[in-house]
Scaffold this active site. Structure first.
Site, mmCIF file in Angstrom:
data_model
loop_
_atom_site.group_PDB
_atom_site.id
_atom_site.type_symbol
_atom_site.label_atom_id
_atom_site.label_comp_id
_atom_site.label_asym_id
_atom_site.label_seq_id
_atom_site.Cartn_x
_atom_site.Cartn_y
_atom_site.Cartn_z
ATOM 1 C CD GLN A 115 57.855 -58.668 116.073
ATOM 2 O OE1 GLN A 115 56.931 -59.314 116.533
ATOM 3 N NE2 GLN A 115 58.897 -59.242 115.481
ATOM 4 C CB SER A 116 50.841 -54.939 115.737
ATOM 5 O OG SER A 116 49.556 -54.806 116.309
ATOM 6 C CB ALA A 117 50.356 -57.760 120.831
ATOM 7 C CB ALA A 119 48.294 -56.769 113.696
#
Length: 405
Positions: A115-117, A119
């Site tokens: 859930q990387s913001a 990326a």
């Protein structure tokens, strides 16, 4: 009177450097909302404070706390910069992506959690700028993609990496970049392009149909990322509400710490009497201090500026622990309810992992002994992360937990 901006080499100010930089965002402008902090009159058990957004809520519609002497702080609404990829993630790419495109980048590779913001921001903004984004996400594909994971899947080319492979990030990124580049392409690290100012003939790249693949490390903690944050500082310093306050206390949550360092460097180099407090979330004090020293050293090289006199022995950033320390990513009981309270009372959406930590710090500061200074929290975005948290902690988002305010 504010001190004169610090001069860089050849008599150029840092403002001159910023004005000569090509930017991703069309404007550095951002909204600033003022929040009042009031005692809560709800029956126990209840939140300790109540909040009111003095910028958007008129007195006739319930705006409270406008009386002289009521504790208050500003929120810099960088969460509104972009509908999908905003906050400090967009600021850190502001000067970086134009540089990479100018250097002929055809593809960008980065990595992050599922859930990387970061990326997702790389995927969205690269797609907007005509660069192919490739994302290596830690873990396994979700049964139901949502939040930043869904955004990454829609805008980027996603590959999932096992935790054992992801533990060796640099090797993982480089090996994947070589596959994307193919036999005729080249692989570069974004840090090397920034440091060595590597140029390329873009027409040659197009004619050869060769790929020029650039690797951005997790979190985009590069010196070029500092410039986008410093651009925000310059913009805020020109606002009347900030210009009239000699003493400003900036509060921000710290993941990699890059945003905090950029804010502090911007304040010092522009001659501002601003103090930056960063709430440590993902690492130890020693590691954050090491990152600060490394970024400042890289910044000196970028600007060719002898700014040893700018940095005290204790550094520029005031690093503090969260009021309730915990393992990174863990959400404590009541924190999602706190985010819900803030959303209902102010119209500002927080997430319990990052921005709630900065909000709590800002509340403490504006109620403390140093209330003569303006307190301003930088909203670093990340609210789409709530979608992922709703999958991890469904009980906190159920109708039974969603009581009436």
């Amino acid at each position: 009177m504010r001190p004169a901006p610090v001069l860089a080499a050849g008599g150029r100010t840092v403002g001159n450097i910023l004005s000569a930089t090509e930017w991703m965002l069309p404007s550095p402008a951002t909204q600033v909302h003022t929040i009042s902090v009031l005692p809560s009159h709800s029956p126990s058990p209840a939140p300790q404070f109540a909040f009111s957004n003095l910028t958007t809520a008129s007195k006739s519609s319930g705006g409270k706390g406008d009386q002289q002497g009521t504790p208050r702080f500003d929120v810099v609404r960088d969460d509104l910069l972009h509908p999908l990829a905003n906050g400090n993630k967009a600021r850190k790419l502001d000067a970086l992506l134009p540089l990479l495109r100018r250097r002929g980048a055809t593809d960008v590779i980065t990595c992050g959690g599922c859930q990387s913001a970061h990326a997702a921001a790389v995927a969205v903004h690269c797609a907007e700028w005509g660069i192919r984004p490739h994302l290596l996400l830690r873990g396994e594909q979700l049964d139901v993609p949502t939040g930043y994971n869904l955004i990454s899947l829609m805008f980027g080319n996603v590959t999932y990496a096992s935790r054992s492979v992801y533990a060796h990030r640099d090797e993982m990124l480089y090996e994947h970049a070589k596959k994307v580049a193919g036999n005729s392409g080249t692989v570069l690290w974004a840090d090397d392009i920034v440091r060595d100012n590597l140029a390329v003939d873009e027409e040659t790249v197009l004619e050869n149909d060769s790929r020029r693949v650039v690797i951005i490390k997790e979190g985009a903690g590069t010196v070029q990322a500092l410039l986008g944050v410093m651009r925000l500082v310059e913009h805020l310093s020109c606002l009347s509400s900030f210009h009239n306050d000699e003493e400003v206390h900036i509060v921000v949550d710290a993941g990699t710490g890059t945003t905090a360092v950029g804010l502090a460097l911007g304040a010092v180099c522009l001659g501002l009497h601003w103090r930056v407090t960063a709430v440590m979330l993902a690492d130890t004090l020693e590691r954050y201090q090491e990152q600060e020293k490394s970024l400042i050293s890289d910044f000196k090289g970028l600007c060719h500026e002898d700014c040893h006199h700018l940095v005290g022995t204790d550094g520029l950033v005031h690093w503090v622990d969260r009021s309730s320390p915990r393992r990174f990513g863990k959400v404590l009981g009541g924190e999602i309810a706190s985010c819900r309270q803030v959303a209902r009372q102010t119209g500002i959406l927080l997430d319990p992992v990052y921005t709630l930590a900065a909000w709590e710090q800002a509340v403490d500061l504006c109620r403390g002994d140093g209330r003569e200074a303006k307190v301003a929290m930088i909203h670093t975005g990340g609210t789409l992360g709530l979608f992922g948290l709703a999958q991890r902690y469904p009980q906190h988002f159920a109708a039974t937990a969603n009581g009436q305010a």
